[in-house]
Design an enzyme around this catalytic site. Structure first.
Site, short mmCIF file in Angstrom:
data_model
loop_
_atom_site.label_atom_id
_atom_site.label_comp_id
_atom_site.label_asym_id
_atom_site.label_seq_id
_atom_site.Cartn_x
_atom_site.Cartn_y
_atom_site.Cartn_z
N LYS A 1 29.43 -1.63 -33.06
CA LYS A 1 30.80 -2.05 -33.56
C LYS A 1 30.91 -2.15 -35.10
O LYS A 1 31.27 -1.12 -35.60
CB LYS A 1 31.39 -3.28 -32.86
CG LYS A 1 31.77 -2.87 -31.41
CD LYS A 1 32.70 -4.03 -30.53
CE LYS A 1 32.85 -3.74 -29.02
NZ LYS A 1 33.72 -2.58 -28.81
N ASP B 1 22.97 -9.04 -26.59
CA ASP B 1 23.91 -8.02 -26.87
C ASP B 1 24.65 -8.60 -27.88
O ASP B 1 25.73 -9.19 -27.71
CB ASP B 1 24.76 -7.75 -25.66
CG ASP B 1 26.00 -6.62 -25.82
OD1 ASP B 1 26.34 -6.36 -26.88
OD2 ASP B 1 26.34 -6.26 -24.81
N TYR C 1 29.76 -8.41 -21.03
CA TYR C 1 29.99 -7.08 -21.02
C TYR C 1 29.00 -6.18 -21.58
O TYR C 1 28.75 -6.43 -22.90
CB TYR C 1 31.49 -6.59 -21.51
CG TYR C 1 31.72 -5.28 -21.63
CD1 TYR C 1 31.80 -4.46 -20.39
CD2 TYR C 1 31.71 -4.78 -22.82
CE1 TYR C 1 32.47 -3.01 -20.50
CE2 TYR C 1 32.00 -3.25 -22.82
CZ TYR C 1 32.22 -2.62 -21.75
OH TYR C 1 32.70 -1.09 -21.72
#
Length: 431
Positions: A257, A229, A147
């Site tokens: 994050k 990622d 994702y």
């Protein structure tokens, strides 16, 4: 469940839906992804590893803001850094030394990082990496494994592609994890027009021995870049991310994050010769150098260096996983509900039961866990502030929840007895 427990959440939802699509800014935080009428939908405050909703119910939080809260809510070091910077200003007319100070720390910490640019969220960083790869290689096609955010280049390759032009959709190709043949086939089919493969170096599945190394060599042989990622794995698996843990250095990587313990900041990092393309491509934002987030990120990085943050994520996550596994086995549900991934970030997996499909099992588990004071949404997102008391509360909540599920699945018609909408995935992200 007593719905009056969430009265204020329901009132706020009605207000929110009049002015906000979904009533939330994020799909994963909306009422679509929680048992409707049986869950809090608005939080009021957080401390350490706990949160309180607008009805003043207290929870051990295993969502942690969808993973940004690495250290815990209101971490004293991060909050002190933010307050100190706030006295001097937030956004400025020129760059600040904070940009340099954080970049130097990231270059020191992350194996692939020779240069750094900032964004505000993970999508900024992954999209910047993809644009860099296309600029550097002169190729258009992107292979994707995992994702990678909401931008057209990625989301167009998913079932959530509405609004994305067909021409854009055709340039990104999803590739299964651990499947070198699939990568090889795409590279051969598109000849020399693959710019890069962007991938989560790990999520649910462990990389096969040698997979990441062979993947890097395969891409290099076709003139394509390897992008990790690390928006989730960064600052969680190891200080330098999964690339440090697995010993494989990509060409570029995106971080986010946990980088600011809740403050909006991300980074794309990588080889200097590729990062120099930033002088030519357009990646520029008013808030890229916003000072509060930079100060927070410096405090996070310094705390990771100074204290056993990563070690505790591993130990807490493993204690939790062990306790949950014991309860799953006790109630003979381990065939249908399981944990996958590594201890700092473990994901719940569900399989169809003869009397209830996997989405019914998930809905029922979330309802019961939340009713037992644990905020959960499909994964164990542990933070540094979670302690043994929190772990004990969570394991006991699993005990109570699984006892209910074990009784329910003895009889057909679980979905009808739930009497609430079943939580269905927004789209298939990982699997």
């Amino acid at each position: 469940m007593n719905n009056s427990r969430y009265t204020q959440s329901q009132i706020l939802l009605e207000r929110a839906e009049r002015v906000i699509p979904l009533g939330s800014q994020t799909f994963s935080k909306s009422n679509m992804q929680y048992p409707q009428g049986e869950t809090p939908l608005f939080l009021d405050k957080g401390r350490g590893g706990r949160v309180w909703d607008v009805d003043d119910n207290e929870y051990v939080d295993l969502v942690c803001g969808l993973l940004p809260v690495l250290l815990g809510y209101c971490d004293p070091d991060v909050d002190a850094a933010i307050r100190m910077q706030m006295e001097n200003g937030i956004s400025f007319s020129l760059a600040t030394k904070l940009e340099v100070e954080l970049a130097e720390r990231l270059v020191e910490m992350i194996p692939c990082a020779e240069m750094v640019r900032y964004g505000k969220n993970g999508t900024d960083a992954t999209s910047a990496a993809v644009r860099l790869a296309r600029a550097f290689t002169g190729s258009d096609h992107i292979l994707a494994g995992g994702y990678h955010g909401w931008q057209d280049w990625y989301i167009g390759a998913t079932t959530r592609s509405k609004g994305v032009p067909e021409a854009v959709r055709k340039l990104t190709h999803k590739v299964p994890f651990n499947d070198l043949d699939a990568v090889r086939n795409h590279l051969e089919y598109y000849s020399e027009d693959v710019a890069a493969m962007i991938m989560e170096p790990m999520n649910i599945m462990e990389p096969f021995p040698g997979y990441l190394e062979e993947l890097k060599e395969l891409l290099q042989s076709h003139g394509a870049l390897l992008i990790f990622d690390e928006v989730i794995t960064g600052f969680r698996y190891a200080p330098g991310g999964a690339q440090e843990l697995f010993g494989v250095t990509p060409d570029l990587a995106s971080f986010g994050k946990a980088m600011g313990n809740g403050m909006p900041i991300s980074a794309v990092v990588g080889r200097a010769e590729i990062m120099h393309e930033m002088k030519e491509i357009f990646f520029s934002s008013t808030f890229g150098g916003e000072a509060l987030s930079l100060a927070a990120a410096i405090a996070v990085v310094d705390k990771i260096k100074r204290e056993p943050v990563i070690d505790r994520l591993w130990s807490t996550g493993q204690k939790l996983a062990n306790g949950v596994q014991e309860q799953l086995s006790r109630f003979e549900l381990d065939e249908y509900i399981s944990l996958a991934g590594k201890a700092p970030w473990m994901l719940l997996q569900f399989k169809d039961h003869p009397n209830a499909d996997k989405d019914v099992l998930k809905t029922l588990l979330l309802r019961e866990m939340i009713g037992n004071d644990v905020l959960l949404n499909g994964s164990h997102n542990v933070c540094f502030a979670h302690n043994d008391t929190d772990v004990a509360i969570v394991v006991n909540a699993y005990k109570e929840a699984l006892s209910v599920i074990a009784e329910e699945v003895k009889i057909v018609g679980v979905e009808d007895r739930l009497d609430i909408p079943i939580i269905r995935p927004v789209f298939s992200v990982r699997g």
